[in-house]
Enzyme design. Structure first.
Site, PDB file in Angstrom:
ATOM      1  CB  THR A   1      -0.991  -0.043   1.180  1.00  0.00           C
ATOM      2  OG1 THR A   1      -1.698  -1.291   1.126  1.00  0.00           O
ATOM      3  CG2 THR A   1      -2.014   1.063   1.101  1.00  0.00           C
TER       4      THR A   1
ATOM      5  CB  VAL B   1       1.169 -17.198   1.058  1.00  0.00           C
ATOM      6  CG1 VAL B   1       1.058 -18.160   2.239  1.00  0.00           C
ATOM      7  CG2 VAL B   1       2.622 -16.906   0.749  1.00  0.00           C
TER       8      VAL B   1
ATOM      9  CG  HIS C   1      -6.096   4.971   7.781  1.00  0.00           C
ATOM     10  ND1 HIS C   1      -5.982   6.180   8.412  1.00  0.00           N
ATOM     11  CD2 HIS C   1      -5.418   5.112   6.614  1.00  0.00           C
ATOM     12  CE1 HIS C   1      -5.285   7.024   7.670  1.00  0.00           C
ATOM     13  NE2 HIS C   1      -4.939   6.398   6.560  1.00  0.00           N
TER      14      HIS C   1
ATOM     15  CG  HIS D   1      -2.508   9.651   7.899  1.00  0.00           C
ATOM     16  ND1 HIS D   1      -3.415   9.775   6.888  1.00  0.00           N
ATOM     17  CD2 HIS D   1      -2.644  10.757   8.671  1.00  0.00           C
ATOM     18  CE1 HIS D   1      -4.072  10.911   7.026  1.00  0.00           C
ATOM     19  NE2 HIS D   1      -3.617  11.531   8.101  1.00  0.00           N
TER      20      HIS D   1
HETATM   21  C1  FAD Z   1      -5.523   4.606  -0.899  1.00  0.00           C
HETATM   22  C2  FAD Z   1      -4.770   4.597   0.400  1.00  0.00           C
HETATM   23  C3  FAD Z   1      -4.190   5.775   0.859  1.00  0.00           C
HETATM   24  C4  FAD Z   1      -3.497   5.763   2.073  1.00  0.00           C
HETATM   25  N1  FAD Z   1      -2.815   6.886   2.445  1.00  0.00           N
HETATM   26  C5  FAD Z   1      -1.976   6.811   3.500  1.00  0.00           C
HETATM   27  C6  FAD Z   1      -1.086   7.879   3.793  1.00  0.00           C
HETATM   28  O1  FAD Z   1      -1.021   8.878   3.077  1.00  0.00           O
HETATM   29  N2  FAD Z   1      -0.264   7.764   4.865  1.00  0.00           N
HETATM   30  C7  FAD Z   1      -0.289   6.667   5.665  1.00  0.00           C
HETATM   31  O2  FAD Z   1       0.459   6.640   6.659  1.00  0.00           O
HETATM   32  N3  FAD Z   1      -1.125   5.633   5.425  1.00  0.00           N
HETATM   33  C8  FAD Z   1      -1.933   5.665   4.343  1.00  0.00           C
HETATM   34  N4  FAD Z   1      -2.715   4.600   4.028  1.00  0.00           N
HETATM   35  C9  FAD Z   1      -2.664   3.407   4.892  1.00  0.00           C
HETATM   36  C10 FAD Z   1      -1.321   2.682   4.831  1.00  0.00           C
HETATM   37  O3  FAD Z   1      -0.706   2.872   3.576  1.00  0.00           O
HETATM   38  C11 FAD Z   1      -1.504   1.185   5.107  1.00  0.00           C
HETATM   39  O4  FAD Z   1      -2.255   1.020   6.293  1.00  0.00           O
HETATM   40  C12 FAD Z   1      -0.182   0.479   5.295  1.00  0.00           C
HETATM   41  O5  FAD Z   1       0.664   0.771   4.209  1.00  0.00           O
HETATM   42  C13 FAD Z   1      -0.427  -1.025   5.407  1.00  0.00           C
HETATM   43  O6  FAD Z   1       0.821  -1.687   5.467  1.00  0.00           O
HETATM   44  P1  FAD Z   1       0.867  -3.275   5.611  1.00  0.00           P
HETATM   45  O7  FAD Z   1       2.287  -3.661   5.583  1.00  0.00           O
HETATM   46  O8  FAD Z   1       0.046  -3.680   6.776  1.00  0.00           O
HETATM   47  O9  FAD Z   1       0.084  -3.844   4.348  1.00  0.00           O
HETATM   48  P2  FAD Z   1       0.346  -3.641   2.790  1.00  0.00           P
HETATM   49  O10 FAD Z   1       1.277  -2.549   2.530  1.00  0.00           O
HETATM   50  O11 FAD Z   1      -1.002  -3.569   2.168  1.00  0.00           O
HETATM   51  O12 FAD Z   1       1.086  -4.974   2.357  1.00  0.00           O
HETATM   52  C14 FAD Z   1       0.464  -6.235   2.286  1.00  0.00           C
HETATM   53  C15 FAD Z   1       1.098  -6.989   1.133  1.00  0.00           C
HETATM   54  O13 FAD Z   1       0.791  -8.368   1.232  1.00  0.00           O
HETATM   55  C16 FAD Z   1       0.497  -8.864  -0.061  1.00  0.00           C
HETATM   56  N5  FAD Z   1      -0.354 -10.057   0.150  1.00  0.00           N
HETATM   57  C17 FAD Z   1      -1.591 -10.111   0.681  1.00  0.00           C
HETATM   58  N6  FAD Z   1      -2.025 -11.367   0.736  1.00  0.00           N
HETATM   59  C18 FAD Z   1      -1.040 -12.142   0.238  1.00  0.00           C
HETATM   60  C19 FAD Z   1      -0.893 -13.549   0.043  1.00  0.00           C
HETATM   61  N7  FAD Z   1      -1.861 -14.432   0.364  1.00  0.00           N
HETATM   62  N8  FAD Z   1       0.269 -13.998  -0.515  1.00  0.00           N
HETATM   63  C20 FAD Z   1       1.267 -13.136  -0.855  1.00  0.00           C
HETATM   64  N9  FAD Z   1       1.165 -11.809  -0.682  1.00  0.00           N
HETATM   65  C21 FAD Z   1       0.035 -11.314  -0.134  1.00  0.00           C
HETATM   66  C22 FAD Z   1      -0.193  -7.710  -0.761  1.00  0.00           C
HETATM   67  O14 FAD Z   1      -0.136  -7.819  -2.161  1.00  0.00           O
HETATM   68  C23 FAD Z   1       0.596  -6.504  -0.228  1.00  0.00           C
HETATM   69  O15 FAD Z   1       1.688  -6.172  -1.049  1.00  0.00           O
HETATM   70  C24 FAD Z   1      -3.432   4.570   2.847  1.00  0.00           C
HETATM   71  C25 FAD Z   1      -4.038   3.412   2.383  1.00  0.00           C
HETATM   72  C26 FAD Z   1      -4.687   3.412   1.151  1.00  0.00           C
HETATM   73  C27 FAD Z   1      -5.294   2.121   0.633  1.00  0.00           C
END
Ligand code: FAD
Length: 576
Positions: free
Chosen positions: A102, A242, A515, A553
């Site tokens: 994300t 996965v 979020h 955020h």
């Molecule tokens: C449109 C949008 C705007 C946002 N703006 C902001 C902002 O400006 N600032 C901020 O701080 N936060 C923002 N957020 C929130 C923030 O970006 C996310 O909460 C954060 O990046 C999530 O990180 P994560 O590592 O938990 O998940 P993610 O970054 O979503 O990573 C999860 C990864 O796992 C992979 N995955 C999932 N299931 C599987 C599987 N079964 N097998 C293999 N791979 C898999 C996915 O493809 C993905 O790449 C925003 C979110 C969105 C959607």
């Protein structure tokens, strides 16, 4: 190095080794950090498995284009939630899909969150997750590229760049600052300095490099040169999903032995070609707030009754997928002069072409996506009935703001349809929701999105507080107008609206702010070392592990969870 002179070093599914020391599932915001930290020791083998692509094209790094995720980007995955009572329909949910996750499509705001919230987590049992304990991890990953960041609060040597928006691109931002100050909401000089009271208005730093490119965690933590240098001990395998974890042992002593992986886009027989990869030490789930609980449930860890409904043998009965939280938002939209709004881009092609060349030549202008440059944080308990801040009630240093207003120099709906005027949205957001939703399996296919019920505003306190927040928003708009800013209501409740009028507006304009968090929450699903309860070598380190959604955020907190997880793993030595 850009553009890439050679393809990014990835490993195909049929090239994987039989076994790795660590397997990181999900190469998103948090997963890229973990893969970097765990593979720093060349004697340790690490496999990073990502559902989406690894390509990092030029266009996908231009801030304005890459944040335009809803136009069918391969880097974004769209789900539809269950129908939400509050808005009477399902909502569209987006998440990153590809290396960087994300952080490849988000709005790039870099905000750490109020220290008072982390301290409350620690008081509630999350030992080691208070603000003082987390500060070194924020500092470690950070490369603060602004004039004189306080060295006690900021890092300059980390991998992940953030910078301040110095000059306001749209005059509505400066007008909003003046409105805040006249209402008694002061400036927060540095939103990410834990010594500042986090209530008032603040400039919002963004994760953008000095060339004007988005700085995702993929770019920051796994740049091509690093991936190339570590290709013997770090294998990055994109385009794979996965399916589940193969777990042995009894309910309180579970050990993950291997991970089952299938090609993401395969179909027919190819789609079901499962590869099993063994793990010597640990598996770390970083598949995000929907992916991580889905994988746990498919592997037999989750609510027992739900797993049985899907014919999945129950290894451990845990409330996986419960506690889903999001920041519910409500758009309040105004007409403003066209030249003071991003809506101008779609109305005036020549303007867009000029801005395109301005970006190419000087790295400035509208392609940097300067539609949000400041934000307003307040506590609804410190507002009077009309929504105005109570002058003689000052927030304390450990205050946790429960609302945020983001002036966005863009609006959809009526403002978008009027060819002569632009739009300004005051997105009003509830930062500390009590309402909780669920993530449940739709079926046993890991490629099918789970069922997501956000359950917004199911807690009466949430509705009361979002109404109070909207009253402050309309008061700010009224100040803008009395300051002489050319603003009129497009889709906005009037000043001093009744509860009924506000509720109707909430039903019309309620939205997700993307979020999603806490579906494998610390305390109920994982312990303070992020290990899944009852498992010996399985952790969750992404937004799903937050004990509750942070009042900010989420990308910076997600990176900090990954940093601390890596540190605990490295210091803790071998498992199982
Ligand atoms: C449109 C949008 C705007 C946002 N703006 C902001 C902002 O400006 N600032 C901020 O701080 N936060 C923002 N957020 C929130 C923030 O970006 C996310 O909460 C954060 O990046 C999530 O990180 P994560 O590592 O938990 O998940 P993610 O970054 O979503 O990573 C999860 C990864 O796992 C992979 N995955 C999932 N299931 C599987 C599987 N079964 N097998 C293999 N791979 C898999 C996915 O493809 C993905 O790449 C925003 C979110 C969105 C959607």
């Amino acid at each position: 190095m850009w553009p890439f002179s050679s393809p990014y070093p990835v490993v195909r599914l049929d090239e994987l080794r039989a076994e790795y020391d660590y397997i990181v599932v999900g190469g998103g915001t948090a997963g890229c950090v973990l893969a970097n930290r765990l593979s720093a020791d060349p004697s340790t083998t690490v496999l990073l498995l990502e559902r989406g692509p690894a390509e990092d094209s030029w266009a996908s790094r231009i801030p304005l284009f890459s944040a335009n995720f809803s136009q069918g980007s391969p880097l974004a995955r769209k789900f539809e939630s269950e129908s939400q009572d509050v808005v009477g329909k399902p909502i569209d949910i987006y998440q990153g899909n590809g290396m960087g996750g994300t952080s490849r499509i988000n709005h790039m705001f870099y905000t750490r969150g109020p220290p008072g919230q982390y301290d409350a987590w620690e008081r509630d049992g999350a030992t080691g997750w208070g603000s003082r304990s987390l500060l070194p991890y924020f500092v470690k990953s950070e490369k603060a590229e602004y004039a004189e960041p306080d060295p006690d609060a900021h890092g300059r040597k980390g991998e992940w760049i953030n910078r301040e928006n110095n000059n306001f691109f749209y005059s509505s931002f400066q007008q909003s600052v003046e409105a805040c100050e006249s209402l008694g909401l002061p400036s927060i000089p540095d939103l990410n300095d834990p010594t500042n009271v986090p209530v008032g208005w603040a400039r919002v730093p963004v994760t953008r490099d000095s060339n004007g490119h988005r700085h995702s965690t993929f770019r920051a933590f796994l740049p091509p040169a690093l991936a190339e240098a570590r290709r013997n001990n770090l294998h990055i395998c994109p385009h794979v999903t996965v399916e589940r974890l193969c777990i042995e042992g009894e309910a309180d002593d579970l050990v993950v032995r291997s991970v089952s992986v299938i090609p993401t886009n395969g179909n027919g027989n190819d789609g079901r070609r499962t590869v099993s990869v063994g793990v010597r030490r640990e598996v770390i789930l970083c598949a995000g707030a929907f992916g991580s609980p889905q994988i746990l449930m498919l592997s037999g860890i989750g609510p027992a009754e739900h797993l049985k409904e899907h014919g999945i043998p129950v290894l451990k009965d845990l409330p996986v997928g419960n506690n889903l939280q999001d920041h519910f938002g409500v758009f309040v939209k105004y007409f403003v002069p066209l030249h003071d709004s991003l809506n101008r881009v779609s109305r005036q092609p020549l303007y867009f072409i000029t801005e395109f060349f301005r970006y190419l030549l000087f790295g400035t202008g509208v392609l940097l996506c300067p539609v949000v440059q400041m934000a307003i944080f307040a506590c609804t308990a410190l507002l009077d009935n009309s929504g105005a801040p109570i002058r003689n009630e000052k927030p304390k240093a450990d205050a946790v703001p429960d609302m945020e207003i983001m002036p966005i120099a863009f609006a959809q709906g009526r403002a978008e349809k009027d060819a002569t005027r632009g739009g300004l949205s005051l997105l009003t957001v509830l930062l500390t929701p009590e309402s909780k939703g669920t993530v449940r399996l739709a079926n046993n296919d890991p490629r099918v999105a789970p069922k997501i019920d956000m359950n917004y505003l199911s807690s009466p306190s949430d509705r009361t507080r979002i109404r109070a927040a909207l009253r402050l928003t309309t008061r700010i708009a009224s100040r803008l107008r009395s300051q002489g800013y050319d603003l009129s209501e497009a889709e906005a409740p009037p000043l001093d609206a009744s509860d009924d009028v506000l509720d109707k507006h909430i039903a019309d304009q309620g939205c997700t702010t993307y979020h999603y968090a806490s579906t494998c929450a610390m305390g109920s699903v994982v312990g303070v070392d992020l290990t899944v309860k009852g498992a010996r070598n399985l952790r969750v380190a992404d937004a799903s592990a937050f004990p509750e959604v942070p009042a900010t955020h989420l990308q910076a907190p997600a990176v900090v969870f990954a940093e601390k997880c890596a540190d605990m793993i490295i210091k803790g030595g071998k498992r199982p």
